[in-house]
Design a protein around this motif. Structure first.
Motif, PDB file in Angstrom:
ATOM      1  N   ILE A  31       0.875  -1.165   0.000  1.00  0.00           N
ATOM      2  CA  ILE A  31       0.000   0.000   0.000  1.00  0.00           C
ATOM      3  C   ILE A  31       0.913   1.215   0.000  1.00  0.00           C
ATOM      4  N   ALA A  32       0.712   2.109  -0.971  1.00  0.00           N
ATOM      5  CA  ALA A  32       1.622   3.250  -1.106  1.00  0.00           C
ATOM      6  C   ALA A  32       0.843   4.543  -1.284  1.00  0.00           C
ATOM      7  N   ASN A  33       1.547   5.662  -1.106  1.00  0.00           N
ATOM      8  CA  ASN A  33       0.903   6.961  -1.298  1.00  0.00           C
ATOM      9  C   ASN A  33       1.140   7.530  -2.700  1.00  0.00           C
ATOM     10  N   ASP A  34       1.871   6.816  -3.539  1.00  0.00           N
ATOM     11  CA  ASP A  34       2.063   7.223  -4.928  1.00  0.00           C
ATOM     12  C   ASP A  34       2.572   6.022  -5.709  1.00  0.00           C
ATOM     13  N   LYS A  35       2.079   5.854  -6.929  1.00  0.00           N
ATOM     14  CA  LYS A  35       2.479   4.681  -7.723  1.00  0.00           C
ATOM     15  C   LYS A  35       3.903   4.804  -8.267  1.00  0.00           C
ATOM     16  N   GLU A  36       4.265   5.960  -8.763  1.00  0.00           N
ATOM     17  CA  GLU A  36       5.572   6.131  -9.396  1.00  0.00           C
ATOM     18  C   GLU A  36       6.685   6.484  -8.410  1.00  0.00           C
ATOM     19  N   ASN A  37       6.420   7.400  -7.493  1.00  0.00           N
ATOM     20  CA  ASN A  37       7.434   7.868  -6.548  1.00  0.00           C
ATOM     21  C   ASN A  37       6.888   7.879  -5.124  1.00  0.00           C
ATOM     22  N   PRO A  38       6.695   6.722  -4.526  1.00  0.00           N
ATOM     23  CA  PRO A  38       6.125   6.708  -3.172  1.00  0.00           C
ATOM     24  C   PRO A  38       7.104   7.267  -2.140  1.00  0.00           C
ATOM     25  N   THR A  39       6.556   7.993  -1.186  1.00  0.00           N
ATOM     26  CA  THR A  39       7.353   8.424  -0.046  1.00  0.00           C
ATOM     27  C   THR A  39       6.957   7.625   1.189  1.00  0.00           C
ATOM     28  N   LEU A  40       5.918   6.803   1.057  1.00  0.00           N
ATOM     29  CA  LEU A  40       5.441   5.963   2.139  1.00  0.00           C
ATOM     30  C   LEU A  40       4.886   4.684   1.535  1.00  0.00           C
ATOM     31  N   ARG A  41       5.293   3.546   2.111  1.00  0.00           N
ATOM     32  CA  ARG A  41       4.747   2.268   1.659  1.00  0.00           C
ATOM     33  C   ARG A  41       4.638   1.339   2.848  1.00  0.00           C
ATOM     34  N   LEU A  42       3.527   0.653   2.947  1.00  0.00           N
ATOM     35  CA  LEU A  42       3.306  -0.347   3.976  1.00  0.00           C
ATOM     36  C   LEU A  42       3.168  -1.698   3.299  1.00  0.00           C
ATOM     37  N   ASP A  43       3.902  -2.683   3.776  1.00  0.00           N
ATOM     38  CA  ASP A  43       3.848  -4.030   3.205  1.00  0.00           C
ATOM     39  C   ASP A  43       3.265  -4.985   4.239  1.00  0.00           C
ATOM     40  N   PHE A  44       2.184  -5.647   3.870  1.00  0.00           N
ATOM     41  CA  PHE A  44       1.533  -6.625   4.739  1.00  0.00           C
ATOM     42  C   PHE A  44       1.637  -7.990   4.069  1.00  0.00           C
ATOM     43  N   THR A  45       2.318  -8.933   4.712  1.00  0.00           N
ATOM     44  CA  THR A  45       2.492 -10.273   4.150  1.00  0.00           C
ATOM     45  C   THR A  45       1.623 -11.261   4.921  1.00  0.00           C
ATOM     46  N   TYR A  46       0.837 -12.014   4.176  1.00  0.00           N
ATOM     47  CA  TYR A  46      -0.087 -12.978   4.768  1.00  0.00           C
ATOM     48  C   TYR A  46       0.303 -14.396   4.382  1.00  0.00           C
ATOM     49  N   GLN A  47       0.022 -15.321   5.285  1.00  0.00           N
ATOM     50  CA  GLN A  47       0.215 -16.739   5.018  1.00  0.00           C
ATOM     51  C   GLN A  47      -0.986 -17.461   5.602  1.00  0.00           C
ATOM     52  N   ASP A  48      -1.666 -18.230   4.780  1.00  0.00           N
ATOM     53  CA  ASP A  48      -2.885 -18.933   5.192  1.00  0.00           C
ATOM     54  C   ASP A  48      -3.887 -17.983   5.837  1.00  0.00           C
ATOM     55  N   GLY A  49      -4.028 -16.779   5.271  1.00  0.00           N
ATOM     56  CA  GLY A  49      -4.997 -15.814   5.749  1.00  0.00           C
ATOM     57  C   GLY A  49      -4.614 -15.072   7.008  1.00  0.00           C
ATOM     58  N   LYS A  50      -3.387 -15.268   7.513  1.00  0.00           N
ATOM     59  CA  LYS A  50      -2.940 -14.592   8.730  1.00  0.00           C
ATOM     60  C   LYS A  50      -1.765 -13.680   8.418  1.00  0.00           C
ATOM     61  N   LEU A  51      -1.770 -12.504   9.028  1.00  0.00           N
ATOM     62  CA  LEU A  51      -0.663 -11.569   8.858  1.00  0.00           C
ATOM     63  C   LEU A  51       0.574 -12.151   9.525  1.00  0.00           C
ATOM     64  N   VAL A  52       1.653 -12.317   8.755  1.00  0.00           N
ATOM     65  CA  VAL A  52       2.888 -12.881   9.307  1.00  0.00           C
ATOM     66  C   VAL A  52       4.031 -11.869   9.329  1.00  0.00           C
ATOM     67  N   GLN A  53       3.903 -10.777   8.561  1.00  0.00           N
ATOM     68  CA  GLN A  53       4.943  -9.761   8.577  1.00  0.00           C
ATOM     69  C   GLN A  53       4.360  -8.439   8.117  1.00  0.00           C
ATOM     70  N   TYR A  54       4.760  -7.383   8.802  1.00  0.00           N
ATOM     71  CA  TYR A  54       4.380  -6.033   8.419  1.00  0.00           C
ATOM     72  C   TYR A  54       5.655  -5.195   8.412  1.00  0.00           C
ATOM     73  N   VAL A  55       5.864  -4.462   7.334  1.00  0.00           N
ATOM     74  CA  VAL A  55       7.039  -3.603   7.221  1.00  0.00           C
ATOM     75  C   VAL A  55       6.583  -2.251   6.710  1.00  0.00           C
ATOM     76  N   SER A  56       7.031  -1.192   7.365  1.00  0.00           N
ATOM     77  CA  SER A  56       6.776   0.161   6.905  1.00  0.00           C
ATOM     78  C   SER A  56       8.015   0.639   6.168  1.00  0.00           C
ATOM     79  N   LYS A  57       7.866   0.889   4.885  1.00  0.00           N
ATOM     80  CA  LYS A  57       8.968   1.423   4.080  1.00  0.00           C
ATOM     81  C   LYS A  57       8.805   2.937   4.092  1.00  0.00           C
ATOM     82  N   LYS A  58       9.626   3.615   4.859  1.00  0.00           N
ATOM     83  CA  LYS A  58       9.364   5.019   5.134  1.00  0.00           C
ATOM     84  C   LYS A  58       9.858   5.998   4.071  1.00  0.00           C
ATOM     85  N   TYR A  59      10.814   5.653   3.277  1.00  0.00           N
ATOM     86  CA  TYR A  59      11.363   6.570   2.279  1.00  0.00           C
ATOM     87  C   TYR A  59      11.570   7.938   2.923  1.00  0.00           C
TER      88      TYR A  59
END
Length: 122
Positions: A31-59
């Protein structure tokens, strides 16, 4: 987005809302605040329907946010809110010895009874 609104600073939610920039790569939702040049991105990784990792890419996004330091008690409260909101479970936390690369006062690392790690920059 509702869970982001509940658990994250309003600046983060406001930067992402109504952007509709969601990309799925394998089991990770970006999930990002811009497609081409994001300054913020959140990554949510799921396995078997459960959140297993969350990373905030802060740029460069957090450069504009308040420079308030978070203390240990506030960090635990934030983690517990995150766990309840995203995992629908309560967590008991213990502060652990910093991992390699996280040995500065800027990071706090906690672990629950299942050895799930929470790393906060604060």
């Amino acid at each position: 987005m509702n869970n982001i609104k509940i658990t994250m600073p309003s600046d983060v939610y406001n930067a992402l809302k109504n952007k509709e920039i969601y990309i799925k790569v394998n089991n990770t939702f970006l999930i990002a605040n811009d497609k081409e040049n994001p300054t913020l991105r959140l990554d949510f990784t799921y396995q078997d329907g459960k959140l297993v990792q969350y990373v905030s890419k802060k740029y460069g996004f957090v450069d504009n946010m308040k420079d308030d330091k978070i203390n240990e008690e506030n960090a635990k409260t934030l983690i517990q809110l995150f766990a309840m909101t995203f995992f629908n479970q309560e967590v008991a936390l213990s502060k652990i010895t910093p991992l390699s690369g996280y040995e500065t006062e800027n990071y706090m690392i906690f672990e629950d009874i299942h050895k799930v790690m929470f790393i906060l920059f604060g």
